[in-house]
Design a protein around this motif. Structure first.
Motif, PDB file in Angstrom:
ATOM      1  N   HIS A 215     -22.203 -61.201 -38.594  1.00  0.00           N
ATOM      2  CA  HIS A 215     -21.769 -61.826 -39.859  1.00  0.00           C
ATOM      3  C   HIS A 215     -22.806 -62.796 -40.376  1.00  0.00           C
ATOM      4  N   CYS A 218     -20.868 -63.292 -45.459  1.00  0.00           N
ATOM      5  CA  CYS A 218     -19.954 -62.225 -45.874  1.00  0.00           C
ATOM      6  C   CYS A 218     -18.509 -62.716 -45.918  1.00  0.00           C
ATOM      7  N   ASP A 291     -19.807 -53.545 -39.672  1.00  0.00           N
ATOM      8  CA  ASP A 291     -20.433 -54.600 -40.466  1.00  0.00           C
ATOM      9  C   ASP A 291     -19.355 -55.466 -41.104  1.00  0.00           C
ATOM     10  N   ASP A 293     -18.979 -56.668 -44.013  1.00  0.00           N
ATOM     11  CA  ASP A 293     -18.553 -56.371 -45.380  1.00  0.00           C
ATOM     12  C   ASP A 293     -17.929 -54.981 -45.510  1.00  0.00           C
ATOM     13  N   SER A 406     -27.567 -57.145 -49.444  1.00  0.00           N
ATOM     14  CA  SER A 406     -27.440 -56.724 -48.048  1.00  0.00           C
ATOM     15  C   SER A 406     -28.811 -56.337 -47.508  1.00  0.00           C
TER      16      SER A 406
END
Length: 469
Positions: A215, A218, A291, A293, A406
């Motif tokens: 992280h 996010c 991930d 997100d 990203s």
């Protein structure tokens, strides 16, 4: 047989409507009602086919009448199809209060990832969810992602359904794309060289699994990410957010989920040092990547574990639905037999954050290339196929968010950035050299491409983990 109401959205042709109706009837759905809405006509023309088998019977109703009609629908599910939707989709099996997209069934590639652009995607949901969401949305926002956001805004609990990309089953034994076999003597040397034990534990449905979530900035997306993991049909044995040196780690968000743990690095080091350190510090049979997100369908872990147990694979991924900021969904599909694909060429046959990996495989390969800030997942994959079976399941069980800022879209580190392209070329050249070495009876170099010193992960909050002794 599940009962269904079908809403067709847009100006359509009677022949297309007949095909749409047949699509549902051919997949064992009890189609009770068809409603056609044409937004191109002033005040909208809403046609209610009370008898789906007879398209000649209809009545025009007003918007006020439609909203009343919507609340009286008593079928289990409601599906919405834009009129340019491809009709060769496979209907998912949804649990109570679930939402799923309807990407078309496709032929999966043999060697590397393939995007499958579509003009429009239909979706299907439990009827109470549709009744709650549609009245709050403009008709041009009656899409899968907008409906999900509205349900989240109302704090209504729902699950993300899984859809299947192909009718082809996962059977790597009969896959036509056979990998070139490694000579037995060389294989034994390889396995000895990487401390391989043929008696390593096979991943099963009972394996202990820890989800790893790197992280960094996010917070906007983390709640959905975690919600999708705590709601898995096969519960995880642990979920850990690995904060990468944020000024303010997401403590409040993590504390909304009592079973989730937050560990944090004091400095920003990139995802691979985080996940490598977490794997070395803990003791689980396997690790699920995601991930911060992105989010998962409700049975992603269950499907991955079943595939690992059935095939003996130590690295298993899923198909991908890529979610864009304008609410488009792009199906991206991957080969079922990843090992065979990598034996042919060093492509991109598996998406790392969709995957589940055994702890034994990570440790015996020397772990991830912790000295890389990006492309470390590709680097690990290109080494792994020399030492393990790798597969993908044929299901869209992972939603990958495409957003500005990203690692894969940033100007400095994105997929088209010169520094990334140069690194990828180096990694592919190394993979090609390793394959050539094996064919010549030599040992491949399976060491991580570049490593960095271990970092300290500080416990911040949340549940206790199963720490390694």
């Amino acid at each position: 047989m599940v009962s269904l109401t079908l809403i067709i959205l847009g100006e359509s042709h009677p022949d297309w409507e007949k095909k749409a109706i047949a699509t549902w009837q051919n997949q064992a759905c009890d189609l009770k009602q068809v409603i056609s809405i044409n937004p191109t006509i002033p005040d909208c023309a809403i046609t209610n086919y009370t008898s789906p088998g007879n398209l000649a019977e209809f009545q025009i109703v007003s918007w006020a009448s439609f909203w009343k009609m919507l609340q009286t629908i008593n079928t289990e599910l409601i599906a919405i199809l834009p009129t340019n939707t491809e009709l060769n989709f496979l209907v998912p099996k949804l649990t109570n209060l679930a939402l799923a997209s309807l990407p078309p069934a496709v032929d999966l590639p043999r060697e590397t990832a393939k995007q499958y652009p579509v003009a429009a995607l239909g979706w299907i949901a439990s009827t109470p969810l549709v009744k709650a969401a549609l009245p709050q949305l403009e008709i041009n926002c009656w899409n899968f992602l907008a409906v999900a956001r509205e349900l989240e805004r109302q704090n209504l609990a729902f699950s993300w359904g899984t859809t299947t990309a192909t009718a082809t089953s996962l059977d790597v034994k009969n896959d036509r794309a056979k990998p070139r076999p490694i000579p037995g003597k060389i294989l034994n040397k390889i396995l000895t060289n990487i401390n391989y034990s043929p008696k390593h534990d096979i991943i099963t449905g009972k394996s202990r699994v820890l989800a790893l979530i790197p992280h960094y900035r996010c917070e906007k997306f983390l709640h959905r990410c975690l919600q999708s993991l705590v709601a898995q049909t096969r519960p995880l044995d642990g979920i850990v957010v690995l904060d990468d040196g944020s000024d303010s780690p997401p403590i409040d968000i993590v504390r909304e989920f009592p079973g989730v743990t937050l560990l944090a690095s004091a400095v920003n080091v990139g995802p691979y040092r985080l996940i490598q350190q977490a794997i070395e510090l803990t003791n689980y049979d396997a690790y699920l990547f995601q991930d911060a997100d992105d989010w998962s369908s409700e049975n992603r872990l269950e499907l991955l574990l079943a595939a690992a147990e059935n095939t003996g694979a130590e690295l298993v991924g899923t198909q991908e639905l890529r979610a864009f900021e304008d609410d488009r969904l792009l199906p991206v599909v991957y080969p079922l037999n990843v090992s065979a694909a990598l034996a042919e060429k060093p492509g991109h046959p598996l998406l790392h954050p969709t995957s589940l990996v055994s702890r034994d495989l990570v440790l015996r390969l020397g772990g991830f290339a912790t000295g890389l800030r990006f492309s470390g997942d590709s680097e690990f994959l290109l080494r792994s196929h020399f030492a393990a079976k790798i597969v993908n399941i044929p299901d869209f069980a992972y939603f990958r968010r495409h957003r500005e800022g990203s690692l894969t879209t940033d100007r400095q580190t994105g997929l088209d950035a010169p520094v990334r392209l140069e690194l990828i070329q180096q990694l592919k050249s190394r993979a090609i050299a390793n394959t050539a070495a094996v064919r010549e009876g030599k040992l491949p170099d399976l060491r991580p491409f570049k490593t960095a010193q271990a970092i300290e992960l500080n416990y911040i909050t949340g549940a206790s983990l199963n720490w390694a002794s």
